[in-house]
Structure formats: C-alpha cells, structure tokens
Scaffold this active site. Structure first.
Site, mmCIF file in Angstrom:
data_model
loop_
_atom_site.group_PDB
_atom_site.id
_atom_site.type_symbol
_atom_site.label_atom_id
_atom_site.label_comp_id
_atom_site.label_asym_id
_atom_site.label_seq_id
_atom_site.Cartn_x
_atom_site.Cartn_y
_atom_site.Cartn_z
ATOM 1 N N SER A 74 119.383 68.615 -115.326
ATOM 2 C CA SER A 74 119.976 69.642 -116.068
ATOM 3 C C SER A 74 120.645 69.049 -117.309
ATOM 4 C CB SER A 74 121.020 70.323 -115.122
ATOM 5 O OG SER A 74 121.880 71.082 -116.115
ATOM 6 N N TYR A 83 128.172 70.768 -108.829
ATOM 7 C CA TYR A 83 126.732 70.792 -109.623
ATOM 8 C C TYR A 83 126.842 69.747 -110.652
ATOM 9 C CZ TYR A 83 122.815 73.052 -111.952
ATOM 10 O OH TYR A 83 121.611 73.134 -112.512
HETATM 11 P P1 NAD Z 1 115.529 78.735 -108.176
HETATM 12 O O1 NAD Z 1 116.527 79.414 -107.593
HETATM 13 O O2 NAD Z 1 114.516 79.701 -108.892
HETATM 14 O O3 NAD Z 1 114.584 77.831 -107.494
HETATM 15 C C1 NAD Z 1 115.204 76.931 -106.603
HETATM 16 C C2 NAD Z 1 114.100 76.641 -105.399
HETATM 17 O O4 NAD Z 1 114.818 75.833 -104.449
HETATM 18 C C3 NAD Z 1 113.687 77.678 -104.704
HETATM 19 O O5 NAD Z 1 112.354 77.433 -104.170
HETATM 20 C C4 NAD Z 1 114.457 77.934 -103.230
HETATM 21 O O6 NAD Z 1 113.949 78.371 -102.235
HETATM 22 C C5 NAD Z 1 114.836 76.240 -103.123
HETATM 23 N N1 NAD Z 1 115.761 75.942 -102.278
HETATM 24 C C6 NAD Z 1 117.016 76.323 -102.236
HETATM 25 N N2 NAD Z 1 117.509 75.829 -101.301
HETATM 26 C C7 NAD Z 1 116.622 75.037 -100.499
HETATM 27 C C8 NAD Z 1 116.800 73.903 -99.431
HETATM 28 N N3 NAD Z 1 117.984 73.849 -98.909
HETATM 29 N N4 NAD Z 1 115.731 73.101 -99.009
HETATM 30 C C9 NAD Z 1 114.556 73.544 -99.714
HETATM 31 N N5 NAD Z 1 114.371 74.362 -100.830
HETATM 32 C C10 NAD Z 1 115.459 75.037 -101.454
HETATM 33 O O7 NAD Z 1 116.188 77.822 -109.248
HETATM 34 P P2 NAD Z 1 115.575 77.289 -110.551
HETATM 35 O O8 NAD Z 1 116.483 77.840 -111.823
HETATM 36 O O9 NAD Z 1 114.013 77.183 -110.794
HETATM 37 O O10 NAD Z 1 116.226 75.712 -110.446
HETATM 38 C C11 NAD Z 1 115.361 74.567 -110.078
HETATM 39 C C12 NAD Z 1 116.010 73.149 -110.475
HETATM 40 O O11 NAD Z 1 116.338 73.229 -111.782
HETATM 41 C C13 NAD Z 1 117.492 73.055 -109.619
HETATM 42 O O12 NAD Z 1 117.701 71.774 -109.363
HETATM 43 C C14 NAD Z 1 118.425 73.506 -110.929
HETATM 44 O O13 NAD Z 1 119.571 72.806 -110.917
HETATM 45 C C15 NAD Z 1 117.422 73.020 -112.047
HETATM 46 N N6 NAD Z 1 117.882 73.720 -113.234
HETATM 47 C C16 NAD Z 1 117.886 75.100 -113.505
HETATM 48 C C17 NAD Z 1 118.403 75.559 -114.918
HETATM 49 C C18 NAD Z 1 118.250 76.920 -115.129
HETATM 50 O O14 NAD Z 1 118.651 77.544 -116.069
HETATM 51 N N7 NAD Z 1 117.502 77.767 -114.008
HETATM 52 C C19 NAD Z 1 118.898 74.610 -115.979
HETATM 53 C C20 NAD Z 1 118.814 73.208 -115.474
HETATM 54 C C21 NAD Z 1 118.516 72.816 -114.425
#
Ligand code: NAD
Length: 258
Positions: free
Chosen positions: A140, A153
């Site tokens: 991120s 985080y």
């Molecule tokens: P999301 O909530 O859509 O997806 C998260 C995924 O992780 C889901 O499939 C969920 O079921 C799974 N998950 C949650 N807890 C879990 C566990 N204990 N064991 C196994 N799987 C688990 O979120 P996203 O936005 O797609 O985020 C994905 C990654 O990208 C994360 O690491 C997040 O920090 C990072 N990220 C997101 C953003 C954003 O703006 N959405 C920005 C920067 C980084």
C-alpha cells in the site's frame, strides 16, 4: 498472450477486490491459480477461470500459521509447485492509537505482515529448485507514508516493504524476484467500509464521503483499478522484470508524489 502457461500462482485473499483482479489477470495469462479468502468462492472461481488455466481454492485463515502450511502443501500437491506467490490478503481498522485494541493490533499484524513471512518461507524452497519465481507483495502507499488512525496497518505495511527488500537481497543471485506493489485508493469492500463509516460519522452522503476520501489523498481524484494492478503484476512476472528486485512500486494517482 498466454505468457504464463505452465506456471502456477497462489494469490492470498483473492475472493474479492484487488486479489480477485490479480487472479483473473494471472489466469488470463495462462497460469494455474490457487484462490484463497472468505468471500463468494463460486463467483470468484467462475470469474477467474473464464479464459485461462485451472482454478482451485483453499479456505485457510491466514492469521494461523498452521493453516498457511496446509494451504502451501495443498497448492504444491495440486500443481507441483508455486511459481508465483502474491501476498495480498489484508484487513484494516481505524482508531486513534490510544483506543486501538490489542486484539485488533494482533490480528492486523498476523494477517498483513506475518502471513507474508510464512507463505514466503514455505514457497522459496521449491522456487529455488526451479531457479525461477516471482514473489509480489500487495502492500500500500501506507508502506511508504502514514495516515492517522491506522497505526497497525501502517506498521504492518512498512514491515512488508522491509520484508520485500530483505527477501529480494537474499535471492538476488537467483531467478527469483521479490517486489512490492503499493496502491493508493482502490474501490473494494475494504475501502467501501471506510467510505460508509466516514459518511455516517460526518452525516454526509456516500457519494460526498467518497469524493472527500479520494481528494484528501489522491491527486488524480480517480480510483486505481484491480485491472491496472493486475497489469503491473504481469509485468513483474515477465522476463523484462527479471532485474527488478526489492522495488516498492507505487500505483496511486500521485498520492506519494506530494
Ligand atoms: P478486500 O477486503 O476486497 O479483500 C481482502 C481479501 O482478503 C478477501 O478475499 C478476504 O476474504 C481475504 N481475507 C480477509 N481476512 C483473511 C484471512 N484471515 N485469511 C485469508 N483471507 C482473508 O480488500 P482489498 O482492498 O482488495 O485489499 C487487498 C490488499 O490490498 C490488502 O492487503 C490491502 O491492504 C491492500 N490495499 C488495498 C487498497 C485499497 O484501496 N483497496 C489500497 C492499498 C492496498
């Protein structure tokens, strides 16, 4: 082009959001894919498997190292090896540091940081046997800069960049690379939760909260998409990226250029 035919990829947290988009990109490029996460498994399998290789699923809760070991054994048994490891699963919680519960801290560190250590240590031996591998950590912008009320985080994501660099150095004389992708705002369930709670706290509409959230941090005012992240990841998996090692590549609408 099926540039990844014959390769196998494991994407943690790939039943929704960014992980789902990455799984689709890898599958479209011909890779066999292991999905993981707690979302709608059938819908994810159908979406990912439309054009590409074989798609399987394992429901490990990655906050438990024994379940991670089980996931890795399953992936290797089904596909022979994991050639591409994408550490993507992550959760978020917002609170001032003095109100941040120890339980929330521990669960964020377990998933957003320690899980990436465990998958990596378990994937590297078979990558070394083939002298080829790609480890891509979906970190991120919060691995590079901070925002308030996200202490766990931000700490976990900064830690993941450290892990990325350390692993990249250890593997620098092999065909295995380790890099991080650092997205800004992407409209996924993780961010929708933040928009909904911002709207409730400030008594504004969802649309207003969304536009405020974007403009506070992301100069473009436009969300990054999972497809764009998938395309960057495919580049990191290509031969052209063989000497990209230990990078933390932001894709963030200008967030950290400020
Ligand atoms: P999301 O909530 O859509 O997806 C998260 C995924 O992780 C889901 O499939 C969920 O079921 C799974 N998950 C949650 N807890 C879990 C566990 N204990 N064991 C196994 N799987 C688990 O979120 P996203 O936005 O797609 O985020 C994905 C990654 O990208 C994360 O690491 C997040 O920090 C990072 N990220 C997101 C953003 C954003 O703006 N959405 C920005 C920067 C980084």
């Amino acid at each position: 082009m099926k540039t990844l035919s014959g390769k196998s990829a494991l994407i943690t947290g790939s039943t929704s959001g960014i992980g789902l988009g990455i799984a689709r990109a890898l599958s479209d490029a011909g890779a066999n894919v292991v999905l993981n996460g707690f979302g709608d498994v059938l819908a994810a399998k159908e979406f990912v498997g439309q054009a590409g290789g074989k798609v399987i699923y394992h429901g490990a809760d990655l906050s438990h190292p024994d379940q991670i070991a089980d996931l890795m054994r399953y992936a290797e048994k089904e596909f022979g090896s994991i050639d591409i490891l994408v550490n993507n699963a992550g959760i978020q919680h917002l609170a001032p540091v003095e109100d941040f519960s120890t339980e929330r801290w521990n669960s964020i560190i377990a998933l957003n940081l320690s899980a990436g250590f465990h998958t990596t240590r378990l994937a590297v031996p078979s990558m070394k046997k083939k002298n080829w591998g790609r480890i891509v950590n979906i970190v991120s912008v919060h691995g590079l800069v901070a925002s308030s009320h996200k202490s766990a985080y931000v700490a976990a994501k900064h830690g993941m960049i450290g892990l990325t660099k350390g692993v990249a150095l250890e593997l620098a004389q092999t065909g295995i690379t380790c890099n991080a992708i650092c997205p800004g705002w992407v409209l996924t369930p993780l961010v929708e939760q933040q928009i909904t709670s911002k709207a409730a706290q400030q008594g504004i509409s969802y649309a207003e909260a969304q536009s405020q959230l974007l403009l506070e941090k992301q100069p473009s005012g436009v969300f990054v998409t999972p497809e764009q992240i998938g395309a960057l990841l495919l580049f990191l998996c290509s031969d052209a990226a063989a000497e990209v090692r230990g990078a933390a590549w932001n894709i963030d609408g200008g967030w950290i250029a400020q």
